[in-house]
Design an enzyme around this catalytic site. Sequence first.
Site, PDB file in Angstrom:
ATOM      1  N   HIS A   1       0.805  -1.233   0.000  1.00  0.00           N
ATOM      2  CA  HIS A   1       0.000   0.000   0.000  1.00  0.00           C
ATOM      3  C   HIS A   1       0.839   1.287   0.000  1.00  0.00           C
ATOM      4  CE1 HIS A   1      -3.647  -2.171   0.131  1.00  0.00           C
ATOM      5  NE2 HIS A   1      -3.771  -2.336   1.432  1.00  0.00           N
TER       6      HIS A   1
ATOM      7  N   GLU B 126     -12.075  -2.683  -2.705  1.00  0.00           N
ATOM      8  CA  GLU B 126     -10.998  -1.851  -3.216  1.00  0.00           C
ATOM      9  C   GLU B 126     -10.932  -1.954  -4.741  1.00  0.00           C
ATOM     10  OE1 GLU B 126      -7.359  -2.761  -0.835  1.00  0.00           O
ATOM     11  OE2 GLU B 126      -8.780  -3.972   0.305  1.00  0.00           O
TER      12      GLU B 126
ATOM     13  N   HIS C 161      -9.657   2.688   0.781  1.00  0.00           N
ATOM     14  CA  HIS C 161      -9.627   1.491   1.633  1.00  0.00           C
ATOM     15  C   HIS C 161     -10.687   1.563   2.741  1.00  0.00           C
ATOM     16  CE1 HIS C 161      -7.830  -1.960   3.717  1.00  0.00           C
ATOM     17  NE2 HIS C 161      -6.977  -2.081   2.714  1.00  0.00           N
TER      18      HIS C 161
END
Length: 352
Positions: free
Chosen positions: A105, A313, A179
């Site tokens: 991420h 996502e 997210h």
Amino acid sequence: MKIIDKVVGNYDGKSVIEYSLTNDSGMNVSCLNYGCVITKIIVPDRQGNFENVVLGFEEFDDYPDLSPYFGAVVGRVAGRINGARFELDGKEYQLAENESPNHLHGGRKGFNSVVWKVEKIEKEDAVGLQFFYHSPDGEEGYPGNLDTCVTYLLNNKNELVITYEGKTDHKTLVNLTNHSYFNLSGNLKRDITEHILQLESDRFLELGEDLIPTGKMIGTKNTPFDFQNGRRIMAGVNSEHPQNLLAGNGYDHPFVFTKKGENQVVLSDEESGRTLMVTTDQPCVVVYTSNQLEGPFSIYGVRARKYLGVCLETQGLPDAIHHPEFPSVILNPDDVYCSTTTYRFFANTLGD
């Protein structure tokens, strides 16, 4: 339509501001200039009760220390990059190993943990925010200066429209997503195992032991991964399928949409009557059922535990840089990264 803002903390010497967007029917979206974090989405159930349907914290100070990416924009690249390294035009780049030996991420200080510049948007039928962040060349190991703009726009159709744009001066990787963890029961009254998920996908990516795609696509037919006609999330929690067990008794998988272009994901909770329809131009959605959500902290007064929320996502395929057969996440200086995902909330009355 209105926007209200207030200072809720300080980070890296900058004020952290929470913005509250409200439409004419009372739907509210609250978010921070820190990480573009969505802290609350308040929508009605079938009885007209307005309640929060995303996970977050009451106090800002909990986000830097405790948050598993609650409500944040993650980047430069969402998901895991195998070995925290990649090659572009014959040159190898070493990224931050924040989930050693891999990169997750965007790194140790990804887009989720920086303060963005903000401009308000006020229209007759919509209110919103534009977030701006300049990611310098070499940040977390990525090449190129990347200028990113993320827009949150709330309209009177009870839609939150998120648009991502990016421009670089050097070939780099970009794959952005939001997210947020959704729980349509309202104020975390129940977990999400009885939620029904429907999505337009007949394939998902097989994961290895490190939760990184192996490159193999598995057909969903006759498996707990077939959501084309809708099924309860509990199906994966109780499943003996090796991929469900690998993910921690649930889902943490990229589902590849059946067709190119616009695709839909529908999440619903029968008891509250709430439904969330997600429409995206991205090629896949990573469905994560918070299988790892445990810790000594509370979420709006509810102790952290597995299955409290589900992430949807929308993004490019994870670790695409190591799989030439996947759609590319490379951004060239002459191009503009652009994607849009819309979240529409509505409530069904009894008998619908």
